[in-house]
Design a protein around this motif. Structure first.
Motif, PDB file in Angstrom:
ATOM      1  N   ASP A  30      34.277  47.980  40.875  1.00  0.00           N
ATOM      2  CA  ASP A  30      33.758  48.902  41.870  1.00  0.00           C
ATOM      3  C   ASP A  30      34.593  50.146  42.056  1.00  0.00           C
ATOM      4  O   ASP A  30      34.110  51.132  42.609  1.00  0.00           O
ATOM      5  CB  ASP A  30      33.653  48.198  43.237  1.00  0.00           C
ATOM      6  N   THR A  31      35.826  50.093  41.634  1.00  0.00           N
ATOM      7  CA  THR A  31      36.678  51.269  41.767  1.00  0.00           C
ATOM      8  C   THR A  31      37.865  51.177  40.835  1.00  0.00           C
ATOM      9  O   THR A  31      38.119  50.141  40.239  1.00  0.00           O
ATOM     10  CB  THR A  31      37.159  51.439  43.219  1.00  0.00           C
ATOM     11  N   VAL A  32      38.565  52.271  40.717  1.00  0.00           N
ATOM     12  CA  VAL A  32      39.808  52.337  39.961  1.00  0.00           C
ATOM     13  C   VAL A  32      40.880  52.906  40.886  1.00  0.00           C
ATOM     14  O   VAL A  32      40.677  53.936  41.523  1.00  0.00           O
ATOM     15  CB  VAL A  32      39.665  53.225  38.711  1.00  0.00           C
ATOM     16  N   GLN A  33      42.004  52.214  40.964  1.00  0.00           N
ATOM     17  CA  GLN A  33      43.134  52.720  41.739  1.00  0.00           C
ATOM     18  C   GLN A  33      43.972  53.647  40.869  1.00  0.00           C
ATOM     19  O   GLN A  33      44.278  53.334  39.720  1.00  0.00           O
ATOM     20  CB  GLN A  33      44.008  51.570  42.232  1.00  0.00           C
ATOM     21  N   ILE A  34      44.327  54.772  41.437  1.00  0.00           N
ATOM     22  CA  ILE A  34      45.202  55.738  40.784  1.00  0.00           C
ATOM     23  C   ILE A  34      46.527  55.748  41.532  1.00  0.00           C
ATOM     24  O   ILE A  34      46.548  55.714  42.760  1.00  0.00           O
ATOM     25  CB  ILE A  34      44.582  57.145  40.825  1.00  0.00           C
ATOM     26  N   ARG A  35      47.630  55.797  40.793  1.00  0.00           N
ATOM     27  CA  ARG A  35      48.933  55.904  41.446  1.00  0.00           C
ATOM     28  C   ARG A  35      49.541  57.257  41.154  1.00  0.00           C
ATOM     29  O   ARG A  35      49.613  57.684  39.998  1.00  0.00           O
ATOM     30  CB  ARG A  35      49.886  54.804  40.977  1.00  0.00           C
ATOM     31  N   SER A  36      49.975  57.914  42.198  1.00  0.00           N
ATOM     32  CA  SER A  36      50.650  59.206  42.083  1.00  0.00           C
ATOM     33  C   SER A  36      52.130  59.013  42.375  1.00  0.00           C
ATOM     34  O   SER A  36      52.503  58.532  43.440  1.00  0.00           O
ATOM     35  CB  SER A  36      50.057  60.209  43.076  1.00  0.00           C
ATOM     36  N   ASP A  37      52.978  59.393  41.423  1.00  0.00           N
ATOM     37  CA  ASP A  37      54.427  59.292  41.615  1.00  0.00           C
ATOM     38  C   ASP A  37      55.050  60.603  42.070  1.00  0.00           C
ATOM     39  O   ASP A  37      56.218  60.634  42.431  1.00  0.00           O
ATOM     40  CB  ASP A  37      55.107  58.857  40.315  1.00  0.00           C
ATOM     41  N   ALA A  60      30.046  57.696  37.534  1.00  0.00           N
ATOM     42  CA  ALA A  60      30.212  56.276  37.202  1.00  0.00           C
ATOM     43  C   ALA A  60      29.837  55.358  38.359  1.00  0.00           C
ATOM     44  O   ALA A  60      29.735  54.144  38.181  1.00  0.00           O
ATOM     45  CB  ALA A  60      31.664  56.007  36.791  1.00  0.00           C
ATOM     46  N   GLY A  61      29.638  55.930  39.556  1.00  0.00           N
ATOM     47  CA  GLY A  61      29.313  55.113  40.723  1.00  0.00           C
ATOM     48  C   GLY A  61      30.476  54.270  41.193  1.00  0.00           C
ATOM     49  O   GLY A  61      30.283  53.153  41.704  1.00  0.00           O
ATOM     50  N   LEU A  62      31.683  54.791  41.057  1.00  0.00           N
ATOM     51  CA  LEU A  62      32.900  54.063  41.406  1.00  0.00           C
ATOM     52  C   LEU A  62      33.610  54.738  42.571  1.00  0.00           C
ATOM     53  O   LEU A  62      33.509  55.953  42.758  1.00  0.00           O
ATOM     54  CB  LEU A  62      33.862  54.015  40.219  1.00  0.00           C
ATOM     55  N   GLU A  63      34.357  53.930  43.333  1.00  0.00           N
ATOM     56  CA  GLU A  63      35.180  54.480  44.417  1.00  0.00           C
ATOM     57  C   GLU A  63      36.620  54.660  43.939  1.00  0.00           C
ATOM     58  O   GLU A  63      37.212  53.717  43.412  1.00  0.00           O
ATOM     59  CB  GLU A  63      35.189  53.563  45.631  1.00  0.00           C
ATOM     60  N   PRO A  64      37.213  55.846  44.120  1.00  0.00           N
ATOM     61  CA  PRO A  64      38.630  56.004  43.792  1.00  0.00           C
ATOM     62  C   PRO A  64      39.521  55.565  44.953  1.00  0.00           C
ATOM     63  O   PRO A  64      39.210  55.806  46.121  1.00  0.00           O
ATOM     64  CB  PRO A  64      38.751  57.514  43.568  1.00  0.00           C
ATOM     65  N   VAL A  65      40.609  54.907  44.626  1.00  0.00           N
ATOM     66  CA  VAL A  65      41.632  54.504  45.598  1.00  0.00           C
ATOM     67  C   VAL A  65      42.959  55.116  45.162  1.00  0.00           C
ATOM     68  O   VAL A  65      43.267  55.151  43.963  1.00  0.00           O
ATOM     69  CB  VAL A  65      41.751  52.963  45.660  1.00  0.00           C
ATOM     70  N   LEU A  66      43.740  55.611  46.106  1.00  0.00           N
ATOM     71  CA  LEU A  66      44.998  56.289  45.783  1.00  0.00           C
ATOM     72  C   LEU A  66      46.187  55.543  46.352  1.00  0.00           C
ATOM     73  O   LEU A  66      46.257  55.261  47.548  1.00  0.00           O
ATOM     74  CB  LEU A  66      44.988  57.717  46.342  1.00  0.00           C
ATOM     75  N   GLU A  67      47.149  55.244  45.472  1.00  0.00           N
ATOM     76  CA  GLU A  67      48.473  54.780  45.880  1.00  0.00           C
ATOM     77  C   GLU A  67      49.466  55.914  45.645  1.00  0.00           C
ATOM     78  O   GLU A  67      49.555  56.447  44.540  1.00  0.00           O
ATOM     79  CB  GLU A  67      48.901  53.550  45.080  1.00  0.00           C
ATOM     80  N   MET A  68      50.201  56.263  46.685  1.00  0.00           N
ATOM     81  CA  MET A  68      51.206  57.313  46.596  1.00  0.00           C
ATOM     82  C   MET A  68      52.601  56.675  46.654  1.00  0.00           C
ATOM     83  O   MET A  68      53.002  56.161  47.687  1.00  0.00           O
ATOM     84  CB  MET A  68      51.045  58.316  47.740  1.00  0.00           C
ATOM     85  N   LEU A  69      53.299  56.707  45.537  1.00  0.00           N
ATOM     86  CA  LEU A  69      54.680  56.226  45.508  1.00  0.00           C
ATOM     87  C   LEU A  69      55.570  57.338  46.050  1.00  0.00           C
ATOM     88  O   LEU A  69      55.649  58.421  45.454  1.00  0.00           O
ATOM     89  CB  LEU A  69      55.079  55.863  44.090  1.00  0.00           C
ATOM     90  N   VAL A  70      56.204  57.101  47.190  1.00  0.00           N
ATOM     91  CA  VAL A  70      56.995  58.146  47.851  1.00  0.00           C
ATOM     92  C   VAL A  70      58.425  57.649  48.043  1.00  0.00           C
ATOM     93  O   VAL A  70      58.645  56.623  48.707  1.00  0.00           O
ATOM     94  CB  VAL A  70      56.387  58.543  49.211  1.00  0.00           C
ATOM     95  N   ARG A  71      59.364  58.374  47.481  1.00  0.00           N
ATOM     96  CA  ARG A  71      60.773  58.029  47.672  1.00  0.00           C
ATOM     97  C   ARG A  71      61.261  58.637  48.980  1.00  0.00           C
ATOM     98  O   ARG A  71      61.118  59.843  49.218  1.00  0.00           O
ATOM     99  CB  ARG A  71      61.621  58.534  46.505  1.00  0.00           C
TER     100      ARG A  71
END
Length: 262
Positions: A30-37, A60-71
């Protein structure tokens, strides 16, 4: 929104985005998670402009999910600044669920809470479902359950991304007690008592039956990518599909149309 999510751990693990999203859609995710460093670096990391990526997700009918890696180095405002820098891309790509994964040295609890409260305020301005992810033992920030509990008490509007593979077996009941705050559950295997291996399901010894205690929270299969788990080579299509089937046999797909936090 029905079913399961999956996440490639970093942009570098991707095929070209159009191919990646075509695979996800055809496989029934249903979605793809993207990680931003790097705050503001999504386009560089993924090799595609945010508006183009948003159109690909829509097609594609997908939901994007965002993970933000933050130092976080202890300087106030790190989380809200990183979120604000990414807001343009967040809007263009169409993210609804965004979470921060904090890394770095130990940060005083009041500073951590104040910074996440500021980030929550930014997220609320744009109606994002916003959360923080805890860390595995061996890290120095937001690891122990009492730290997580205290933070959620201090910031009532903050959600939690629970990572099963970050969690020692003895701490599982305390995290399950926080499920009303879960916005996502990250799922992968690990050879307990060691944590954070991000293995395909079945290659470690996590008891995934614990997930049956959770209602109506989306799950992201977050496998491969780390040297300890063999690197990106474990993050294969076959591994994702097999892990998805194993997860569905334990924790069947349900209707997840209602977001956890508004």
């Amino acid at each position: 929104m029905l079913g399961r999510f999956f996440g490639r751990l970093t942009g570098g693990n991707w095929r070209p985005p159009a191919e990646e999203l075509a695979f996800a859609a055809a496989a029934g995710f249903d979605t793809v998670q993207i990680r931003s460093d790097r705050a503001g670096g999504l386009e560089d990391e993924l090799g595609v402009a945010p508006d183009e990526l948003g159109a690909l997700f829509d097609d594609a009918g997908l939901e994007p999910v965002l993970e933000m890696l933050v130092r976080h180095e202890g300087e106030p405002g790190a989380f809200s600044r990183a979120l604000r820098v990414n807001l343009g891309a967040i809007e263009e790509i169409g993210f609804l669920r965004v979470h921060i994964h904090p890394v770095g040295p130990a940060v005083a609890a009041p500073v951590l809470a104040a910074d996440l409260a500021d980030a929550v305020a930014v997220a609320q301005e744009t109606e994002l479902i916003f959360a923080v992810e805890h860390n595995a033992p061996g890290h120095r920030i937001l690891v122990e359950p009492d730290e997580v509990e205290a933070l959620l008490d201090a910031v009532p509007a903050l959600g939690l991304v629970w990572d099963v593979n970050h969690t020692s077996a003895e701490d599982v009941p305390r995290f399950l007690a926080l499920q009303e705050r879960f916005t996502l559950v990250h799922v992968s295997d690990t050879p307990l008592p060691e944590t954070n291996h991000h293995l395909p399901l079945g290659r470690g010894n996590v008891d995934f039956s614990i997930l049956r205690e959770i209602d109506d929270v989306p799950a992201i299969l977050e496998i491969g990518g780390l040297p300890i788990s063999g690197g990106p080579g474990f993050d294969t299509d076959d591994a994702l599909l097999d892990s998805r089937d194993r997860l569905d046999s334990i924790w069947p797909i349900r209707d997840l149309t209602s977001p956890r936090l508004d």
